[in-house]
Design an enzyme around this catalytic site. Structure first.
Site, PDB file in Angstrom:
ATOM      1  N   GLU A 192       0.883  -1.174   0.000  1.00  0.00           N
ATOM      2  CA  GLU A 192       0.000   0.000   0.000  1.00  0.00           C
ATOM      3  C   GLU A 192       0.913   1.214   0.000  1.00  0.00           C
ATOM      4  O   GLU A 192       1.407   1.634   1.053  1.00  0.00           O
ATOM      5  CB  GLU A 192      -0.895  -0.012   1.249  1.00  0.00           C
ATOM      6  CG  GLU A 192      -1.801  -1.229   1.360  1.00  0.00           C
ATOM      7  CD  GLU A 192      -2.936  -1.208   0.345  1.00  0.00           C
ATOM      8  OE1 GLU A 192      -3.165  -0.170  -0.299  1.00  0.00           O
ATOM      9  OE2 GLU A 192      -3.603  -2.242   0.193  1.00  0.00           O
ATOM     10  N   CYS A 214      -2.162   9.397   2.473  1.00  0.00           N
ATOM     11  CA  CYS A 214      -1.686   8.768   1.237  1.00  0.00           C
ATOM     12  C   CYS A 214      -2.552   9.130   0.039  1.00  0.00           C
ATOM     13  O   CYS A 214      -2.056   9.252  -1.073  1.00  0.00           O
ATOM     14  CB  CYS A 214      -1.617   7.260   1.397  1.00  0.00           C
ATOM     15  SG  CYS A 214      -3.172   6.529   1.921  1.00  0.00           S
TER      16      CYS A 214
HETATM   17  P1  NDP Z   1       8.203   4.915   5.003  1.00  0.00           P
HETATM   18  O1  NDP Z   1       8.272   4.132   3.757  1.00  0.00           O
HETATM   19  O2  NDP Z   1       9.354   5.761   5.373  1.00  0.00           O
HETATM   20  O3  NDP Z   1       7.955   3.952   6.262  1.00  0.00           O
HETATM   21  C1  NDP Z   1       6.858   3.066   6.319  1.00  0.00           C
HETATM   22  C2  NDP Z   1       7.172   1.952   7.286  1.00  0.00           C
HETATM   23  O4  NDP Z   1       8.271   1.215   6.792  1.00  0.00           O
HETATM   24  C3  NDP Z   1       7.570   2.401   8.700  1.00  0.00           C
HETATM   25  O5  NDP Z   1       7.036   1.532   9.654  1.00  0.00           O
HETATM   26  C4  NDP Z   1       9.078   2.296   8.673  1.00  0.00           C
HETATM   27  O6  NDP Z   1       9.621   2.096   9.948  1.00  0.00           O
HETATM   28  C5  NDP Z   1       9.259   1.065   7.810  1.00  0.00           C
HETATM   29  N1  NDP Z   1      10.561   0.914   7.172  1.00  0.00           N
HETATM   30  C6  NDP Z   1      11.602   1.772   7.136  1.00  0.00           C
HETATM   31  N2  NDP Z   1      12.636   1.218   6.469  1.00  0.00           N
HETATM   32  C7  NDP Z   1      12.245  -0.013   6.079  1.00  0.00           C
HETATM   33  C8  NDP Z   1      12.860  -1.076   5.349  1.00  0.00           C
HETATM   34  N3  NDP Z   1      14.102  -1.011   4.854  1.00  0.00           N
HETATM   35  N4  NDP Z   1      12.133  -2.193   5.126  1.00  0.00           N
HETATM   36  C9  NDP Z   1      10.883  -2.296   5.593  1.00  0.00           C
HETATM   37  N5  NDP Z   1      10.249  -1.332   6.277  1.00  0.00           N
HETATM   38  C10 NDP Z   1      10.917  -0.194   6.515  1.00  0.00           C
HETATM   39  O7  NDP Z   1       6.870   5.753   4.896  1.00  0.00           O
HETATM   40  P2  NDP Z   1       6.321   6.806   5.923  1.00  0.00           P
HETATM   41  O8  NDP Z   1       6.211   6.213   7.275  1.00  0.00           O
HETATM   42  O9  NDP Z   1       7.066   8.082   5.767  1.00  0.00           O
HETATM   43  O10 NDP Z   1       4.817   6.973   5.393  1.00  0.00           O
HETATM   44  C11 NDP Z   1       4.500   7.840   4.389  1.00  0.00           C
HETATM   45  C12 NDP Z   1       4.319   7.108   3.075  1.00  0.00           C
HETATM   46  O11 NDP Z   1       3.343   6.084   3.233  1.00  0.00           O
HETATM   47  C13 NDP Z   1       3.777   8.006   1.990  1.00  0.00           C
HETATM   48  O12 NDP Z   1       4.457   7.730   0.801  1.00  0.00           O
HETATM   49  C14 NDP Z   1       2.317   7.602   1.886  1.00  0.00           C
HETATM   50  O13 NDP Z   1       1.747   7.859   0.658  1.00  0.00           O
HETATM   51  C15 NDP Z   1       2.380   6.154   2.188  1.00  0.00           C
HETATM   52  N6  NDP Z   1       1.097   5.683   2.680  1.00  0.00           N
HETATM   53  C16 NDP Z   1       0.359   4.832   1.915  1.00  0.00           C
HETATM   54  C17 NDP Z   1      -0.898   4.428   2.331  1.00  0.00           C
HETATM   55  C18 NDP Z   1      -1.726   3.476   1.529  1.00  0.00           C
HETATM   56  O14 NDP Z   1      -2.688   2.925   2.080  1.00  0.00           O
HETATM   57  N7  NDP Z   1      -1.432   3.225   0.259  1.00  0.00           N
HETATM   58  C19 NDP Z   1      -1.483   4.923   3.572  1.00  0.00           C
HETATM   59  C20 NDP Z   1      -0.615   5.812   4.287  1.00  0.00           C
HETATM   60  C21 NDP Z   1       0.635   6.155   3.859  1.00  0.00           C
HETATM   61  P3  NDP Z   1      10.088   3.349  10.823  1.00  0.00           P
HETATM   62  O15 NDP Z   1       9.042   4.427  10.675  1.00  0.00           O
HETATM   63  O16 NDP Z   1      10.127   2.783  12.187  1.00  0.00           O
HETATM   64  O17 NDP Z   1      11.397   3.784  10.274  1.00  0.00           O
END
Ligand code: NDP
Length: 495
Positions: free
Chosen positions: A238, A272
């Site tokens: 997502e 998002c």
């Molecule tokens: P990120 O991609 O930075 O992080 C998302 C999650 O991934 C967090 O829990 C983060 O952990 C974790 N993460 C970080 N590094 C890794 C890795 N190497 N492998 C696996 N997981 C990892 O996104 P954001 O948190 O900044 O969220 C914003 C983004 O999410 C936007 O692009 C938005 O559009 C999208 N989004 C999409 C939605 C949908 O339903 N399609 C809904 C809401 C948001 P940690 O934060 O602990 O570093």
């Protein structure tokens, strides 16, 4: 912060268990034993009865009923400014609706689905048996930390799976409270929460889950897909992206601007499916700017200090947004800052005033990256074909919005663009419809959940053929001869 929620959050905060949860960050070596326990349990009980699935969902419902206010207060504390009402509507209400719909529908969803059997296999019968996949991993972002953690978890549990959840490190209080509450309500081999940073998340993706759901950015999504591929773990991604909003010449500009402002500024643009940019008929840019400005003043009479207007989650994200604006201005764009209260301290507590950007040129980061904040580029289009071509020249968006009354123009946009979902004459709302699958396409992700689509995402639909004693499969056995040729001739004519 309302007294009741503050009280219960503070009480929880003072408890030893909460303190333990806040300071209990998992290490990569903690993950495998937790996973192994869930894996063992999932293989020991494959046929998960309705009563147990319902009980798991009811435990989550009870948790939300008892601690919803405390969870909303934790989200507020993590953001700095984010109203409990926003968490109520966008996180808790969504989860309650999902629980209620799932609880009602579950008996029907779990039933085996009979399928028609072709003539050459009759009188055998066939059906699809719906079974849990096993262990589902969930990685959630910070922007709607309750909804995006618990909605996939609820759906996976409903489908009879075990769940490991890794919430975001950017909402540490919410993650700790969730971890604590889930641990009180579930055995670790049923549903558990592991807390940690991006490095822990990367280790999490290397576990051989039966399915992995990731919500986050497209860039991290690529890494998740790569790590999961090593275990042949199927994923639901997502992701985000630049969701366009088309304002048609036939629309009521005032009403459209209000709905666009609401969709863009909910959670200060950290949504998002927020409209990322708006396409308006050439010559109507100024009128749109005026209508949008009025809409902002109506929704948020002040920005600084307004509890209804969320803060940007972290200083780094705030700086990223300011850098997008600085680069756009240097590149010749005109910025219209909308700060209705006129407060000079609009950036207090990272409450960033909305900004319209006119004349942004291609190549600017603002025009290439998902904005994820209260900045809205306004792009003119000369014809609907041009607007469609602009959208189709870019990665496929998570959402698309269209405003107007001209059904020919609307149908052209719907028929000639592909996106994860669409709302016509509003923003965001398709996500709230229980019977519409929610997900992306192409760069905005793959796999959808919500409703029965979500249940099936976490379900193995096992095809079962029950051969009848009257079935004549033996007619096709060797030695091949005249009888075989006659039967094949008949079948060829029949097909
Ligand atoms: P990120 O991609 O930075 O992080 C998302 C999650 O991934 C967090 O829990 C983060 O952990 C974790 N993460 C970080 N590094 C890794 C890795 N190497 N492998 C696996 N997981 C990892 O996104 P954001 O948190 O900044 O969220 C914003 C983004 O999410 C936007 O692009 C938005 O559009 C999208 N989004 C999409 C939605 C949908 O339903 N399609 C809904 C809401 C948001 P940690 O934060 O602990 O570093």
């Amino acid at each position: 912060m309302p007294g009741a929620s503050e009280g219960s959050y503070l009480t929880l905060q003072a408890s030893a268990a909460y303190h333990r949860a806040m300071t209990t960050l998992a290490t990569p070596s903690d993950l495998r034993p937790l996973f192994d326990a869930q894996h063992r349990a999932s293989r020991a009980q494959i046929d998960v009865p309705l009563a147990l699935r319902r009980d798991r969902l009811l435990r989550i419902r009870l948790l939300l009923d008892q601690h919803g206010a405390a969870l909303a207060a934790a989200v507020q504390a993590d953001f700095g400014v984010r109203s409990p009402q926003l968490t109520e509507i966008a996180d808790l209400f969504v989860l309650r609706t999902l629980l209620s719909h799932t609880l009602k529908s579950l008996p029907g969803w779990m039933k085996a689905q009979k399928v028609r059997t072709p003539l050459y296999l009759q009188p055998s019968s066939a059906y699809l048996q719906r079974q849990p996949l096993g262990v589902v991993g969930v990685i959630a972002p910070w922007n709607y930390p309750l909804q995006l953690s618990l909605a996939p978890a609820i759906t996976a549990l409903a489908a009879g799976n075990r769940v490991m959840l890794k919430p975001s490190e950017l909402t540490p209080r919410t993650s700790a409270l969730l971890a604590e509450l889930i641990a009180q309500s579930f055995a670790a081999d049923e549903f558990c929460v592991v807390q940690g940073d991006g490095a822990l998340a990367a280790s999490f993706t290397r576990l051989p889950f039966d399915h992995l759901v990731f919500t986050g950015s497209t860039a991290t999504g690529r890494k998740v897909a790569e790590a999961a591929a090593a275990n042949l773990t199927p994923t639901t991604l997502e992701l985000g992206g630049k969701s366009p909003c088309i304002v048609d010449a036939s629309c009521d500009l005032g009403s459209a601007a209000l709905k666009i402002a609401h969709g863009k500024l909910l959670n200060a643009g950290q949504t998002c499916i927020a409209p990322d940019y708006v396409l308006v008929p050439q010559g109507s840019e100024v009128a749109f700017g005026e209508a949008f400005s009025l809409a902002v003043a109506r929704l948020f009479p002040t920005i600084a200090g307004n509890p209804d207007y969320a803060a940007i989650i972290s200083p780094q994200h705030h700086e990223r947004l300011l850098a997008l604006l600085a680069q756009a201005e240097e590149g010749g764009a005109r910025l219209q800052v909308l700060n209705p209260g006129g407060s000079s301290a609009a950036d207090t507590a990272r409450q960033m005033a909305p900004v319209l950007v006119f004349g942004a040129k291609p190549g600017l980061k603002l025009m290439e990256e998902e904005i994820f904040g209260p900045i809205l580029p306004v792009l003119p289009y000369a014809s609907i074909d041009e607007a469609i071509a602009y959208i189709n020249a870019r990665p496929r968006p998570l959402a698309l919005y269209w405003f107007g009354t001209d059904s020919v123009a609307r149908d052209a946009v719907l028929a000639r663009t592909v996106s994860g979902g669409v709302t016509v004459n509003d923003t965001l709302m398709h996500i709230a419809h229980e019977n519409l699958p929610f997900g992306g396409v192409g760069d905005s992700g793959w796999g959808a959940y919500h409703g029965e689509a979500g249940f099936l995402r976490f379900t193995q639909q096992k095809p079962v053929l029950v051969s009848s004693k009257w079935a004549r499969g033996d007619l096709f056995y060797p030695p091949y001869g005249k009888r075989f040729d006659q039967i094949m001739g008949l079948l060829k004519r029949w097909l």
